[in-house]
Design a protein around this motif. Structure first.
Motif, PDB file in Angstrom:
ATOM      1  N   ASP A 841       0.823  -1.212   0.000  1.00 37.36           N
ATOM      2  CA  ASP A 841       0.000   0.000   0.000  1.00 37.36           C
ATOM      3  C   ASP A 841       0.857   1.263   0.000  1.00 37.36           C
ATOM      4  N   GLU A 842       1.949   1.227   0.752  1.00 34.40           N
ATOM      5  CA  GLU A 842       2.827   2.405   0.800  1.00 34.40           C
ATOM      6  C   GLU A 842       3.488   2.647  -0.550  1.00 34.40           C
ATOM      7  N   ILE A 843       3.883   1.540  -1.236  1.00 30.18           N
ATOM      8  CA  ILE A 843       4.491   1.702  -2.564  1.00 30.18           C
ATOM      9  C   ILE A 843       3.497   2.286  -3.546  1.00 30.18           C
ATOM     10  N   ARG A 844       2.259   1.796  -3.498  1.00 27.45           N
ATOM     11  CA  ARG A 844       1.235   2.339  -4.398  1.00 27.45           C
ATOM     12  C   ARG A 844       0.974   3.814  -4.110  1.00 27.45           C
ATOM     13  N   ARG A 845       0.940   4.195  -2.830  1.00 25.21           N
ATOM     14  CA  ARG A 845       0.687   5.580  -2.476  1.00 25.21           C
ATOM     15  C   ARG A 845       1.786   6.488  -3.003  1.00 25.21           C
ATOM     16  N   ARG A 846       3.044   6.057  -2.811  1.00 24.15           N
ATOM     17  CA  ARG A 846       4.144   6.912  -3.260  1.00 24.15           C
ATOM     18  C   ARG A 846       4.227   6.976  -4.776  1.00 24.15           C
ATOM     19  N   SER A 847       3.855   5.860  -5.460  1.00 20.63           N
ATOM     20  CA  SER A 847       3.925   5.898  -6.926  1.00 20.63           C
ATOM     21  C   SER A 847       2.893   6.852  -7.528  1.00 20.63           C
ATOM     22  N   GLY A 848       1.864   7.189  -6.769  1.00 18.16           N
ATOM     23  CA  GLY A 848       0.861   8.130  -7.267  1.00 18.16           C
ATOM     24  C   GLY A 848       1.185   9.575  -7.004  1.00 18.16           C
ATOM     25  N   GLU A 849       2.297   9.849  -6.315  1.00 20.87           N
ATOM     26  CA  GLU A 849       2.697  11.224  -6.037  1.00 20.87           C
ATOM     27  C   GLU A 849       3.604  11.717  -7.156  1.00 20.87           C
ATOM     28  N   GLY A 850       3.055  12.533  -8.035  1.00 21.04           N
ATOM     29  CA  GLY A 850       3.790  12.978  -9.220  1.00 21.04           C
ATOM     30  C   GLY A 850       4.966  13.865  -8.920  1.00 21.04           C
ATOM     31  N   ASP A 854      11.806  11.351 -10.849  1.00 24.80           N
ATOM     32  CA  ASP A 854      11.526  10.329 -11.857  1.00 24.80           C
ATOM     33  C   ASP A 854      12.233   9.015 -11.539  1.00 24.80           C
ATOM     34  N   VAL A 855      13.436   9.117 -11.000  1.00 27.34           N
ATOM     35  CA  VAL A 855      14.182   7.894 -10.692  1.00 27.34           C
ATOM     36  C   VAL A 855      13.423   7.063  -9.655  1.00 27.34           C
ATOM     37  N   GLU A 856      12.886   7.742  -8.626  1.00 34.02           N
ATOM     38  CA  GLU A 856      12.152   7.027  -7.590  1.00 34.02           C
ATOM     39  C   GLU A 856      10.847   6.466  -8.129  1.00 34.02           C
ATOM     40  N   LEU A 857      10.171   7.219  -8.978  1.00 31.64           N
ATOM     41  CA  LEU A 857       8.924   6.731  -9.561  1.00 31.64           C
ATOM     42  C   LEU A 857       9.160   5.506 -10.440  1.00 31.64           C
ATOM     43  N   ASP A 858      10.264   5.540 -11.233  1.00 29.54           N
ATOM     44  CA  ASP A 858      10.578   4.366 -12.054  1.00 29.54           C
ATOM     45  C   ASP A 858      10.860   3.146 -11.173  1.00 29.54           C
ATOM     46  N   TYR A 859      11.578   3.375 -10.080  1.00 32.64           N
ATOM     47  CA  TYR A 859      11.886   2.278  -9.163  1.00 32.64           C
ATOM     48  C   TYR A 859      10.612   1.693  -8.548  1.00 32.64           C
ATOM     49  N   LEU A 860       9.693   2.563  -8.112  1.00 35.30           N
ATOM     50  CA  LEU A 860       8.433   2.098  -7.529  1.00 35.30           C
ATOM     51  C   LEU A 860       7.578   1.378  -8.562  1.00 35.30           C
ATOM     52  N   LYS A 861       7.625   1.836  -9.816  1.00 33.97           N
ATOM     53  CA  LYS A 861       6.849   1.177 -10.864  1.00 33.97           C
ATOM     54  C   LYS A 861       7.381  -0.220 -11.133  1.00 33.97           C
ATOM     55  N   ARG A 862       8.700  -0.363 -11.126  1.00 35.87           N
ATOM     56  CA  ARG A 862       9.270  -1.695 -11.333  1.00 35.87           C
ATOM     57  C   ARG A 862       8.889  -2.630 -10.193  1.00 35.87           C
ATOM     58  N   LEU A 863       8.831  -2.106  -8.970  1.00 36.01           N
ATOM     59  CA  LEU A 863       8.402  -2.932  -7.841  1.00 36.01           C
ATOM     60  C   LEU A 863       6.965  -3.411  -8.013  1.00 36.01           C
ATOM     61  N   LEU A 864       6.078  -2.498  -8.456  1.00 37.01           N
ATOM     62  CA  LEU A 864       4.677  -2.879  -8.654  1.00 37.01           C
ATOM     63  C   LEU A 864       4.526  -3.879  -9.789  1.00 37.01           C
ATOM     64  N   ASP A 865       5.322  -3.693 -10.892  1.00 32.40           N
ATOM     65  CA  ASP A 865       5.232  -4.631 -12.011  1.00 32.40           C
ATOM     66  C   ASP A 865       5.694  -6.025 -11.615  1.00 32.40           C
ATOM     67  N   ARG A 866       6.712  -6.115 -10.756  1.00 34.72           N
ATOM     68  CA  ARG A 866       7.269  -7.424 -10.400  1.00 34.72           C
ATOM     69  C   ARG A 866       6.449  -8.106  -9.328  1.00 34.72           C
TER      70      ARG A 866
END
Length: 867
Positions: A841-850, A854-866
């Motif tokens: 839930d915390e990863i999803r919340r942070r990935s929605g904070e624009g 960008d580096v952190e958002l890409d990292y969080l997106k890879r976590l959600l994809d995996r």
């Protein structure tokens, strides 16, 4: 008168009828008691025991034994009673009654007048006498029976039996007497249903066989390994079941057959039987435990430093437990010349333990005994070696004695070789002491022509003086070993020497390698010479570093002033790469190029000088190694990410450019096809129809090959870093090397999988490699912390502050000393599933904070994809 006399007698005796009857009855009781008191004693004792229920609390064998003894005692008492008992007669009763009356009147009444029966006066007197006797007889009383038998029973056994019987009457029960009938064979036919016994056959632990529950095994054959433990438990009435067996071979004092708990070990084939209700019989066949086997595969191999490797193979049906190698001097094969001509001092066999596999099956394996016997008195002498192994059943097997030469270190310096030869003669026999002193004096006769350093001359002179002094009094074992140790240190110092001698050994190693390449030596010989060159190079670098330290101490202000801008700087990694290149050229058969590279390496080493604190920004070797491993880990992470993206696109060939860019690696760009491996920014062009599909497949194959090449290059870089890893000889350093070895094997597996386009297998191997790299970095960090544990406290506090500022988004501290991992737990005592949901839930919340980078958002997106 005579008639009157007889009537008077009959009248007098008729008055004695009742006293005579009771007297006779008392005599009967007296005779009966005296004959039957033993039988009564036995009967009362047996009844008392049965009424108290003692037969229910002892084993059935004891009951049977007591029954036999009681029966024999009762039979003996009965025979005694029959033989001793007599019915009392009337005459005996009259005599007993007459004895209690004064004047024996009954006897007088029964007498007749012997003389004077014709004389009237005499007859009158006789009648008057009998009249008086009749009056006395009329006063007779019954005689009581005498039941005292103390003289016949001096131990008062009759009273003991009576007392026990009285106790049984009070505390026992007459109904318990019937319980003894249940101990007869077949008496328990009507016992309750259910298992009245249980049994287990437990195989020895080393066999790996499961325990057998005997209740589940029907009557018939039963196969168990030798040494199996049979355990039996009997329930119900004692004696209802009995056990008999012929498999244990037990002798001496054995437990009762009806004991409720029995256990024994199977040593031979035979039979186990449980007799009684629900009993069973098994015919036991023993599975034999064969003896282990061991053999020497080939002769020992050794290197220039004397380390021996003796390969062997061993096997056993259940596994080998331990082994040892015994070396004995092969005296008939020794060249008995010079110092070896005399008889040697007695020495025990040389015994060392054989290495066993740490993990895996020991039923059949091959290992090598690796030992260094360079300092042993038998080094470089003929010996016989015997290998023996032992299994868990303590069965032993050994090889036939094999003749070998015990490997020892080779000394190339003539002076060092001479000292080692005299050391061998000293250890051969203490009687050689005088001769050795003379030879060493001859060797040191012209010291300016022999010794390169004066300190070696002084050390040899000290050895000679000590040897000659002690030899005059007779050397002891301790003195012999002490002098031999001094001679070994002296020879080692002469052989390894200082910087000039190290350079000389480097030149000799290079010349031998050149000569081997010219002569077309075998690959094994070239590899051995290459290892010798590496050792000589390492020794030369150590001597060079030591000389630089001495120069800096002597001239602290001029140590680094000679470094100009035109000078080339090299580190240990550069040297390792050059030697790896030379070995690669030799393996490819390009001997001319290898010889030229070897000449360049020698010239560079001879012109090299060591600088302190330069070339690496003041970093220590450990920090350099940690930085290199961190870079390798990042490269491996990039390869893994790009392989994961290619795996996604392998199952989604229609993906558009940039659709998987969140999974790109260090060199991975947007798009697909061969652009992935080339790291380009553009998109792969896709045409319509068959041509576009073929081009896409070709590009994907080329991308996999490119990833495999990069994985191979990364593996080679890890090999180079392993060669210069610090901390050798410490537990932490060894742990780091083991972890890097695992990482290297995982990288090899990843490379092979990439070449076969198996991206899933490649990703698994790459994950293992990254985990092993993290472990190696942690171990290396621990080694560095161990070395720097006496550092300044202020520095440690500063490091703590920096770590506090560098917490990751999950609140964890990063690894120390450049490590990218951490040993801090994520759960911290909380429920694993709840913690996982919270993190997601915390990863999803942070990935929605624009507004996040960008580096952190890409990292969080890879976590959600995996995940």
């Amino acid at each position: 008168m005579a008639s009157f006399s007889k009537h008077d007698v009959r009248r007098g005796l008729s008055g004695l009828r009742w006293p005579l009857f009771w007297t006779r009855a008392g005599m009967f009781a007296e005779n009966f008691w005296r004959a039957t008191w033993p039988l009564a004693t036995v009967v009362l004792a047996v009844l008392a025991v049965l009424m108290l229920g003692l037969q229910d609390s002892v084993v059935v064998e004891a009951v049977w034994g007591a029954t036999v003894v009681s029966a024999l005692a009762g039979l003996g008492a009965l025979i005694y009673a029959v033989m001793r008992f007599r019915l009392p007669t009337r005459g005996a009763a009259l005599v007993r009654l007459d004895e209690t009356l004064p004047g024996r009147p009954i006897q007088a009444l029964m007498d007749t007048q012997a003389v004077g029966d014709a004389d009237a006066a005499s007859m009158a007197v006789w009648r008057a006498h009998q009249a008086r006797m009749a009056e006395r007889a009329a006063q007779a009383k019954p005689v009581p029976a005498d039941l005292r038998i103390a003289r016949r029973d001096p131990y008062a056994l009759r009273y003991v039996a009576v007392v026990i019987f009285a106790v049984a009457l009070i505390f026992g029960s007459i109904w318990r007497v019937g319980s003894v009938t249940n101990m007869t064979p077949g008496a328990g036919e009507g016992l309750a249903t259910g298992p009245v016994w249980e049994g287990w056959a437990e195989s020895p632990r080393y066999t790996g066989r499961p325990t057998i529950y005997l209740n589940d095994i029907a009557e018939g054959p039963l196969e168990v390994p030798a040494g199996s433990l049979i355990t039996l438990r009997l329930y119900g009435e004692v004696g209802a079941l009995t056990v008999s067996e012929t498999v244990s071979g037990r002798t001496g004092e054995l437990p009762p057959a009806s004991a409720s708990e029995q256990d024994f070990t199977v040593v031979n084939s035979g039979e186990i039987a449980i007799s009684g209700p629900g009993g069973r019989t098994w015919s036991v066949a023993v599975i034999p435990d064969t003896a282990p086997r061991v053999s020497i595969l080939n002769g020992p191999d050794s290197d220039a430093l004397g380390e021996m490797s003796l390969p062997y193979s061993a096997s056993d049906d259940y596994g080998v437990e331990a082994g040892e190698a015994r070396f004995a001097l092969d005296l008939p094969s020794v060249d008995r010349r010079h110092g070896l001509a005399i008889d040697p001092d007695p020495r025990p066999e040389l015994t060392v333990s054989l290495p066993m596999p740490i993990a895996g099956d020991r039923a059949q394996f091959e290992e090598s005994l690796i030992e260094d016997f360079s300092e042993h008195p038998w080094a470089n002498l003929p010996v016989t070696v015997v290998l023996s192994v032992l299994d868990a059943a303590e069965q032993q097997a050994e090889t036939e004695p094999r003749q070998i030469v015990l490997p020892g270190r080779r000394f190339f310096d003539p002076l060092a070789a001479a000292v080692i030869e005299q050391r061998r003669d000293l250890l051969w026999s203490r009687d050689n002491a005088t001769r050795i002193g003379q030879i060493l004096r001859a060797v040191a006769h012209r010291p300016e022509e022999v010794f390169r350093k004066e300190v070696d001359q002084l050390r040899l002179r000290r050895v000679i003086t000590k040897l000659e002094t002690l030899a005059s009094y007779g050397l002891t074992d301790e003195q012999q070993d002490d002098i031999a140790r001094d001679m070994w240190d002296l020879a080692l110092g002469i052989e390894e020497g200082d910087l000039s001698s190290a350079l000389e050994r480097l030149r000799r190693a290079k010349e031998r390698l050149n000569q081997a390449m010219r002569d077309g030596a075998s690959q094994a010989e070239i590899e051995e010479l290459m290892r010798e060159l590496r050792r000589a190079t390492d020794d030369y670098m150590r001597q060079l570093s030591r000389q630089a330290e001495l120069d800096d101490e002597a001239n602290p202000n001029s140590g680094n002033q000679q470094n100009g801008q035109n000078q080339m700087q090299m580190n240990q990694d550069d040297l390792q790469r050059m030697m790896d290149r030379i070995q690669e050229l030799m393996e490819q058969g390009r001997m001319a190029e290898a010889e030229q590279a070897l000449q360049e390496l020698q010239e560079m080493l001879e012109n090299m000088r060591v600088t302190q604190g330069q070339g690496q920004g003041g970093q220590s070797p450990g920090e350099q190694a940690m930085e290199g491993l961190a870079e390798t880990l990042r490269e491996q992470q990039g390869l893994s990410d790009q392989a994961f993206r290619d795996l996604q696109e392998q199952f989604n060939p229609g993906a558009q450019a940039g659709e998987s860019q969140g999974n790109e690696g260090r060199s991975g760009g947007q798009g697909q096809g061969q652009q992935h491996s080339q790291g380009g920014e553009g998109q792969g062009e896709q045409g319509d129809g068959q041509e576009g599909a073929e081009g896409d497949q070709q590009g994907q194959g080329q991308g996999a090959q490119s990833l495999a090449d990069r994985q191979q290059a990364l593996r080679d870089e890890l090999n180079r870093q392993q060669g210069s890893l610090p901390g050798a000889g410490t537990p932490e350093g060894d742990a780091a090397r083991d972890a890097l070895d695992r990482a290297g094997r995982a990288m090899d597996g990843a490379e092979e999988a990439l070449r076969q386009d198996d991206f899933a297998e490649a990703i698994d191997n790459q994950s293992q490699a990254m985990e092993a790299l993290r472990e190696g970095m942690r171990a290396l960090g621990e080694a560095m912390q161990q070395e720097a544990q006496n550092g300044q406290q202020g520095q440690g506090m500063a490091d703590s502050d920096r770590r506090a500022d560098a917490r990751d988004p999950l609140g964890r501290d990063p690894g120390s000393n450049g490590s990218v991992g951490t040993e801090e737990g994520l759960l911290q005592g909380e429920d694993v599933y709840r913690r996982a949901r919270d993190l997601l839930d915390e990863i999803r919340r942070r990935s929605g904070e624009g507004e996040r980078p960008d580096v952190e958002l890409d990292y969080l997106k890879r976590l959600l994809d995996r995940f």
